[in-house]
Design an enzyme around this catalytic site. Structure first.
Site, short mmCIF file in Angstrom:
data_model
loop_
_atom_site.label_atom_id
_atom_site.label_comp_id
_atom_site.label_asym_id
_atom_site.label_seq_id
_atom_site.Cartn_x
_atom_site.Cartn_y
_atom_site.Cartn_z
N GLY A 199 59.45 89.94 109.17
CA GLY A 199 58.39 89.46 108.31
C GLY A 199 57.85 88.12 108.79
O GLY A 199 58.47 87.43 109.60
N CYS A 200 56.68 87.77 108.29
CA CYS A 200 56.01 86.57 108.78
C CYS A 200 56.73 85.30 108.32
O CYS A 200 57.11 84.47 109.15
CB CYS A 200 54.55 86.57 108.35
SG CYS A 200 54.27 86.84 106.60
#
Lengths: 325, 325, 325, 325
Positions: free
Chosen positions: A135-136
């Site tokens: 995920g970012c």
């Protein structure tokens, strides 16, 4: 063109799909074979992604083509697992999944996923056929904490992060209405962001006894691209020791840049880099990290993983010109 | 409080409704009696307009109260006419309509509307019980052209204008998605903007023979509030003559400011002013005008009209602190 | 006009000077007698503050006029003290200082300063002739912590705050270059911000034994006005207890709004309000606060203090229409 | 690496110098030999351009190295001519000048310059050793008008254009102060922009009798990169004829994209493309054009010219991923 990597993209109409296309059409070792999108089938890619007009005449398709080497799944959370269950993909085809479906060790029959953070798992990624792309926020936070975990020095973390509007995806919603978001700041998912799970998992991989909380407050920023995180940790190590720790950890990792200068977000926007800066005051170290949420936080890291999986130089096609200004 | 103007607002949950509320709760001569909104009835105003929390505890209602002096219609285009037809309003109650339903001379039985541009029709507004409040672009363009029309000097106009996202209203749509609109510029309704009709009507009121086209290109700007227009007209008058023309025309009009300085949009954002600047080169005069689209272009002008209709000083409650920065 | 408060402003050409002018020219109980600025003497105010064109024709002066009731010092840090030492001001004239020169208990012969945070020191301000107006970050952080300190519940604080560019003042500098700051985020003065001193002083006023660190990371935001802070504190009190604590503490304080809704920055921009929101997860409470740095963080609070010092209703002239959008 | 083009950059610390560096370090056929900057000599490039940290360790130099094939002059206006006069450059070395010093046919002994707009002068550029790179507004306006001039159909033009802050360069100035420019719009150099000369020169190259004015109003936009122009011209040709005219003119020009869709600025930001859209209403055609002012308007076009001068495929190294969002 014969020995280029043949690539298919599933879910090519969204943000991460679009970014993956943008990277792959300029990637010197890739042949983009198909981009799948049910709702856009038959339309040129540039109808969904107008900036691609003049760059490619490729069209979306709704039929899966199997003569590819790797498939990027650019689908919503929950949809990747479903897609792989519903659509038998030949075992010879590699899969890079950008959703969160396989980040916590989930697997499917015949498909074991490696968590695709190259700075943590490069060797495993090279050997893997299935990668769960991080995920970012998870990428930005982990890259700021991994060296401390590696040396068993990680304690309770207090982190605040800010993200651009692309992090909220393509769907129209109140919090991405321009009139609301311009010049605005707000908090969301305070202390409960879903990425904390994958962050904890990675940290324990390096520091198995780590059990302190990661207190993380995400903010919505009034910009489109990028994540900036400041994390505070108590430590008695000196700034010099800490810098060395980080420099050693990231030596040989081309996209993790430990800087002595200041970290500002735009230095990394439109690139695949993570910029890391350290400051120390009293017994607290503050780690600032910055990434582009759609690149190092999604599609860029996915292509970096593809490069590793196929034996290419890690940076091929992902050395990108930053927006700078 | 007995001799304050009693006011009701219809359609109080939208942008112009909200701005009208914000002005009226601080207006020293107004008692805001009710704010009508079917979908929000029973809720405090600050649920729809969170910035009002702490300023007022008034709630939306879905029942019309008739003991008011004036009603502001803050409804969508087409809905004002329908509202007045469906809901009998006592003839003694004045109406200020912010839609475009009555701007071109339309009327209802017993209700003749005056076009509510005070700098053009102040005396008529003072005597009127029904005012059609002008459009935002219409206000900005007209205020840049009226003095020329007054002296029969107006010829073909080439105008480009840019508007903030609030001009597009509250509804979520692709062109107000933050991710799209931030740092972006685009054109829309090129040469066909609906405000051209009311502009032409006003210009002919002053220069009846005017028949040249107003070539107007509207742009979407990457900001929330404000309109900036540059209009080019061929004329043999000198800059000094032109400045005098404009200064004379707007003498005594507190919100139309003819400046010798530069016009920049933020000087007027969050105010009811229209800033007007003139430049001359060869046989072309360029008129720059700037307004806040929600104030001088909507709710501010509506309150200005109310002041005139009820014999108050024109600026009461609409001398506003600009955002400046 | 005879019994209005007569006001002079020293340093009227800067940001806080301009904001103070903007508030006072619309304040119903104030006569703005003079605005002092050596570099602008003789020029109309609107040359330095173009948005004031059409609002006032007052000019800057370089001579001090002494027939005033109160003087606002809108000078740089260090200059207020020097000004008062170099320019004998009659003892009958009140002083409101917006610099940091007197915030920590500093005094001059005959001039004892009260720290001008009305939510902490309202009664003392009412009786005082000299007020040291708080810093912007200091205001936002304190208002988020005071109720905890009041109940002796404050422990170590981890706070991150973000500020608009006006916080950096008027001078051109690299970090306020549009090209750099647009769409950018960066940290500065990590853990060492100068406002920590006045914050600690206030907290100890309520919780004398408080000695834990306030770990504060300020960020530069890509907007012009406003401060948003999230503070994390460990506590075993429930969210309900905490909300009651805050509501009780701020009861009767018109500008401190404890909300059950979400806190977003733009709700307070261009107003004098501080919005306060609480969230609880595990043993951590997170307090979000938002203010306009130039108003509640500077000039608005200064006028609020003036109102208190002169026996006016606290909100007179500082109930402002927010920018909202 | 032996047969790569060897490049030197003069004036590498400014905006166009930085962008040229960013393009050339990723250009597959270029060896960047030196970057000249007197004020930064000895420092790594990333001290002036922090986004380059991790991408290159090259340092600025203040000594000219002559074993290069081509030199890019990224200097201020007036400085290029002076540089070439003061520093004898071997006649075998090609020169690409990004200033305005040689755009109007100026030459130096032994150095005749071709105006480097590939869509107008591609064949001449291929044969030239000296190229004068066009101005940014000049590029955007010309590409919107050339096809009309080619068919002798150009008449008086009314154009409005808006530019990002990078167009104003690196120097701190009032109009690039973030606090002023954010959310602001203003006009400058109304009808007198210096690029009109080179525009007229190009138009007359195709339509020698063209003598009508180009009435051009430039605006300052509240974004950093990009130019958007709308030009109005009277014509009796149909939209279909006009579209064909433009498509034919730009056939085979990879960076000039005539679109049937809408033109929005961000489609081209961070790319070397010019997007062109046509609309017709009555006897008026409106041409919208959009470019990135630092790429197609400066450094990108310079590299495009280098590619042509050295026989490379025109797009080599300048197929760039747009910022999109």
């Amino acid at each position: 063109m014969s020995n280029k990597i043949k690539v298919g993209i599933i879910g090519g109409a969204g943000y991460t799909g679009g970014e993956t296309i943008r990277l792959l059409i300029n990637h010197p070792q890739v042949e983009l074979v198909f981009v799948h999108s049910r709702s856009n089938a038959g339309n040129p890619l540039y109808e969904a992604h107008p900036d691609l007009e003049g760059d490619t005449d490729l069209k979306f398709t709704d039929s899966l083509q199997h003569k590819v080497d790797v498939i990027f799944l650019c689908l919503g959370h929950g949809e990747s697992k479903k897609f792989l269950q519903d659509n038998p993909i030949d075992a010879s085809i590699s899969v890079i999944d950008l959703s969160q479906d396989f980040r916590l060790g989930e697997s499917l029959p015949g498909r074991e996923f490696v968590y695709g953070l190259p700075e943590l798992n490069r060797e495993a990624i090279k050997k893997s056929k299935n990668v769960a792309n991080p995920g970012c926020f998870a990428t930005a936070i982990q890259l700021g904490l991994l060296p401390l975990a590696k040396s068993n020095a990680l304690k309770e973390v207090f982190a605040t992060g800010i993200t651009g509007s692309t992090g909220a995806g393509q769907k129209l919603q109140d919090t991405t209405h321009f009139t609301w978001r311009a010049n605005n700041i707000s908090a969301y998912k305070t202390l409960t962001h879903q990425h904390l799970k994958e962050i904890n998992r990675s940290l324990k991989q390096l520091q198995p006894a780590f059990a302190a909380p990661i207190n993380f407050i995400p903010w919505r920023g009034d910009f489109t691209r990028g994540i900036f995180v400041s994390s505070v940790i108590t430590t008695d190590r000196s700034l010099e020791e800490l810098k060395k720790l980080y420099q050693d950890f990231y030596a040989g990792h081309p996209f993790a840049v430990v800087t002595d200068g200041t970290v500002d977000l735009k230095q990394v926007v439109n690139t695949n880099k993570c910029l890391i800066g350290l400051e120390k005051e009293g017994d607290k170290v503050v780690v600032h990290t910055a990434i582009d949420n759609l690149l190092k936080g999604a599609s860029g890291q996915a292509v970096q993983n593809m490069n590793l999986m196929f034996g290419l130089e890690e940076t091929t096609g992902v050395r990108l010109k930053s927006i700078v200004f």
